[in-house]
Scaffold this motif. Structure first.
Motif, PDB file in Angstrom:
ATOM      1  N   GLY A   1       0.801  -1.221   0.000  1.00  0.00           N
ATOM      2  CA  GLY A   1       0.000   0.000   0.000  1.00  0.00           C
ATOM      3  C   GLY A   1       0.828   1.264   0.000  1.00  0.00           C
ATOM      4  N   LEU A   2       2.030   1.188  -0.584  1.00  0.00           N
ATOM      5  CA  LEU A   2       2.943   2.323  -0.575  1.00  0.00           C
ATOM      6  C   LEU A   2       2.960   3.033  -1.919  1.00  0.00           C
ATOM      7  CD1 LEU A   2       5.987   0.619   1.194  1.00  0.00           C
ATOM      8  CD2 LEU A   2       4.264   2.081   2.258  1.00  0.00           C
ATOM      9  N   GLU A   3       3.286   4.304  -1.873  1.00  0.00           N
ATOM     10  CA  GLU A   3       3.542   5.082  -3.089  1.00  0.00           C
ATOM     11  C   GLU A   3       5.053   5.220  -3.229  1.00  0.00           C
ATOM     12  OE1 GLU A   3       3.230   9.688  -4.730  1.00  0.00           O
ATOM     13  OE2 GLU A   3       2.107   9.098  -2.919  1.00  0.00           O
ATOM     14  N   LEU A   4       5.618   4.642  -4.289  1.00  0.00           N
ATOM     15  CA  LEU A   4       7.059   4.715  -4.492  1.00  0.00           C
ATOM     16  C   LEU A   4       7.426   6.060  -5.100  1.00  0.00           C
ATOM     17  CD1 LEU A   4       8.001   1.149  -5.780  1.00  0.00           C
ATOM     18  CD2 LEU A   4       7.796   2.004  -3.434  1.00  0.00           C
ATOM     19  N   VAL A   5       8.403   6.725  -4.498  1.00  0.00           N
ATOM     20  CA  VAL A   5       8.866   8.020  -4.998  1.00  0.00           C
ATOM     21  C   VAL A   5      10.351   7.903  -5.324  1.00  0.00           C
ATOM     22  CG1 VAL A   5       7.143   9.257  -3.652  1.00  0.00           C
ATOM     23  CG2 VAL A   5       9.417   8.889  -2.678  1.00  0.00           C
ATOM     24  N   ARG A   6      10.859   8.850  -6.102  1.00  0.00           N
ATOM     25  CA  ARG A   6      12.252   8.793  -6.543  1.00  0.00           C
ATOM     26  C   ARG A   6      13.147   9.832  -5.893  1.00  0.00           C
ATOM     27  NH1 ARG A   6      12.606   3.779  -8.305  1.00  0.00           N
ATOM     28  NH2 ARG A   6      10.961   3.274  -9.798  1.00  0.00           N
ATOM     29  N   GLU A   7      12.545  10.811  -5.214  1.00  0.00           N
ATOM     30  CA  GLU A   7      13.315  11.893  -4.615  1.00  0.00           C
ATOM     31  C   GLU A   7      13.164  11.907  -3.104  1.00  0.00           C
ATOM     32  OE1 GLU A   7      15.341  13.703  -6.368  1.00  0.00           O
ATOM     33  OE2 GLU A   7      14.679  12.879  -8.300  1.00  0.00           O
ATOM     34  N   VAL A   8      14.254  12.217  -2.409  1.00  0.00           N
ATOM     35  CA  VAL A   8      14.231  12.276  -0.949  1.00  0.00           C
ATOM     36  C   VAL A   8      13.199  13.281  -0.463  1.00  0.00           C
ATOM     37  CG1 VAL A   8      15.582  12.921   1.093  1.00  0.00           C
ATOM     38  CG2 VAL A   8      16.631  11.521  -0.701  1.00  0.00           C
ATOM     39  N   ASP A   9      13.064  14.412  -1.151  1.00  0.00           N
ATOM     40  CA  ASP A   9      12.135  15.452  -0.719  1.00  0.00           C
ATOM     41  C   ASP A   9      10.684  14.994  -0.744  1.00  0.00           C
ATOM     42  OD1 ASP A   9      14.149  17.270  -0.235  1.00  0.00           O
ATOM     43  OD2 ASP A   9      14.027  18.212  -2.216  1.00  0.00           O
ATOM     44  N   ASP A  10      10.398  13.948  -1.519  1.00  0.00           N
ATOM     45  CA  ASP A  10       9.027  13.457  -1.629  1.00  0.00           C
ATOM     46  C   ASP A  10       8.740  12.277  -0.710  1.00  0.00           C
ATOM     47  OD1 ASP A  10       8.519  15.296  -3.715  1.00  0.00           O
ATOM     48  OD2 ASP A  10       9.345  13.902  -5.204  1.00  0.00           O
ATOM     49  N   ALA A  11       9.748  11.788   0.008  1.00  0.00           N
ATOM     50  CA  ALA A  11       9.627  10.526   0.745  1.00  0.00           C
ATOM     51  C   ALA A  11       9.257  10.734   2.211  1.00  0.00           C
ATOM     52  CB  ALA A  11      10.943   9.759   0.665  1.00  0.00           C
ATOM     53  N   ASP A  12       8.552   9.727   2.765  1.00  0.00           N
ATOM     54  CA  ASP A  12       8.298   9.647   4.203  1.00  0.00           C
ATOM     55  C   ASP A  12       9.310   8.743   4.896  1.00  0.00           C
ATOM     56  OD1 ASP A  12       5.928  11.237   4.088  1.00  0.00           O
ATOM     57  OD2 ASP A  12       4.787   9.482   3.432  1.00  0.00           O
ATOM     58  N   PHE A  13       9.832   7.746   4.162  1.00  0.00           N
ATOM     59  CA  PHE A  13      10.826   6.837   4.743  1.00  0.00           C
ATOM     60  C   PHE A  13      11.588   6.135   3.633  1.00  0.00           C
ATOM     61  CE2 PHE A  13       7.335   3.937   3.993  1.00  0.00           C
ATOM     62  CZ  PHE A  13       7.902   2.682   3.812  1.00  0.00           C
ATOM     63  N   LEU A  14      12.703   5.507   4.012  1.00  0.00           N
ATOM     64  CA  LEU A  14      13.544   4.748   3.095  1.00  0.00           C
ATOM     65  C   LEU A  14      13.358   3.258   3.365  1.00  0.00           C
ATOM     66  CD1 LEU A  14      16.920   6.692   3.592  1.00  0.00           C
ATOM     67  CD2 LEU A  14      15.077   7.226   1.973  1.00  0.00           C
ATOM     68  N   LEU A  15      13.215   2.486   2.301  1.00  0.00           N
ATOM     69  CA  LEU A  15      13.134   1.035   2.406  1.00  0.00           C
ATOM     70  C   LEU A  15      14.304   0.443   1.619  1.00  0.00           C
ATOM     71  CD1 LEU A  15      11.776  -1.579   3.231  1.00  0.00           C
ATOM     72  CD2 LEU A  15      10.203  -1.328   1.287  1.00  0.00           C
ATOM     73  N   LEU A  16      15.289  -0.060   2.349  1.00  0.00           N
ATOM     74  CA  LEU A  16      16.519  -0.598   1.757  1.00  0.00           C
ATOM     75  C   LEU A  16      16.396  -2.117   1.669  1.00  0.00           C
ATOM     76  CD1 LEU A  16      19.492  -0.350   0.858  1.00  0.00           C
ATOM     77  CD2 LEU A  16      20.125  -0.260   3.278  1.00  0.00           C
ATOM     78  N   LEU A  17      16.277  -2.621   0.445  1.00  0.00           N
ATOM     79  CA  LEU A  17      16.039  -4.046   0.249  1.00  0.00           C
ATOM     80  C   LEU A  17      17.205  -4.782  -0.395  1.00  0.00           C
ATOM     81  CD1 LEU A  17      12.314  -4.074  -0.954  1.00  0.00           C
ATOM     82  CD2 LEU A  17      13.207  -4.968   1.181  1.00  0.00           C
ATOM     83  N   SER A  18      17.901  -4.140  -1.315  1.00  0.00           N
ATOM     84  CA  SER A  18      18.972  -4.844  -2.027  1.00  0.00           C
ATOM     85  C   SER A  18      19.888  -3.819  -2.677  1.00  0.00           C
ATOM     86  CB  SER A  18      18.385  -5.783  -3.090  1.00  0.00           C
ATOM     87  OG  SER A  18      17.680  -5.056  -4.083  1.00  0.00           O
ATOM     88  N   MET A  19      21.023  -4.288  -3.175  1.00  0.00           N
ATOM     89  CA  MET A  19      21.916  -3.420  -3.937  1.00  0.00           C
ATOM     90  C   MET A  19      22.768  -4.279  -4.850  1.00  0.00           C
ATOM     91  SD  MET A  19      24.690  -2.335  -0.954  1.00  0.00           S
ATOM     92  CE  MET A  19      25.651  -1.287  -2.044  1.00  0.00           C
TER      93      MET A  19
END
Length: 252
Positions: A86-104
């Protein structure tokens, strides 16, 4: 990867829990490609599924207060890992509520490359969920590569708040013990990381089986077979982490 140790006869139960942001089904495909038949284990519980469950169901105010605008930090093509949350994915830090770090993917993603993003997010006070606490991983060629836990650790040094999912953090152990239906004293955790597998097993009151030919192979001067006892004693003394048992490699 960590698994409960096999037990004799029909009571044998084994589950695999890995510091991976991928879903269980994707990790099962990876295990199959490595030659692990589905009959060899009861369930797979990756760190990513543990994190997704927390976002959806954990009553902790940290998760309830995350918001819906998520900046997903993952490999290219892995946006689907946030599906169903139920999340809205954003591309900019200024638009985000939190960071979800899953892989790299170290070929094109790195701690250094993400440094600017992390500094900006920390300045905004954005919380982070890290669904793979590993600091390094071993490439097929035996090279140690950066892993998401290293990114999260830097974020913490910048003042960012991080919740970790996966080994050695205890939520995933409780989930796996419930899946197995076994008491802790009948389970041994197997893995190649002292910081994650052995430390996590100790905190969960599980036995631990350390795989020498993994991320610590250079520190152990490992070239095959069991490493030198003096090298082991030195490494265990340096880390303060002593496994209950040790094997040269993880082979079924």
């Amino acid at each position: 990867m960590t698994a409960s140790a096999p037990m004799p006869g029909p009571s044998r139960r084994c589950s695999a829990w890995a510091n991976s942001g991928r879903r269980a089904a994707e990790n099962e495909d990876l295990l199959a490609a490595m030659g692990f038949d589905r009959s060899l284990y009861k369930a797979v519980m990756p760190a990513g599924d543990d994190a997704r469950d927390a976002i959806l169901n954990d009553p902790d105010p940290f998760y309830a207060g995350l918001g819906k605008r998520c900046l997903l930090m993952a490999r290219d093509g892995e946006d689907h890992l946030a599906d169903g949350l139920g999340l809205e994915l954003v591309r900019e830090v200024d638009d985000a509520d939190f960071l979800l770090l899953l892989s790299m993917e170290p070929a094109y993603q790195s701690v250094q490359g993400w440094n600017g993003l992390l500094r900006k997010a920390a300045a905004r006070g954005l919380p982070m969920i890290c669904a793979n606490p590993d600091f390094v991983r071993v490439s097929p060629e035996g090279k140690l590569l950066e892993a998401p836990g290293a990114v999260a650790r830097v974020y913490e040094t910048l003042g960012g708040a991080v919740r970790y999912h996966g080994k050695p953090h205890q939520r995933i152990y409780a989930t796996c013990l419930k899946l197995l239906g076994l008491p802790a004293e009948r389970v041994a955790a197997i893995g190649d990381s002292l910081d994650h597998d052995v430390a996590g097993a100790r905190m969960a009151a599980l036995g631990s089986i350390f795989v020498a030919g993994g991320i610590h192979y250079k520190q152990l001067h490992w070239t095959g077979g069991m490493p030198d006892p003096e090298d082991c004693a030195r490494l265990f003394a340096e880390t303060g982490l002593v496994p209950d048992f040790m094997v040269p490699s993880f082979r079924w």
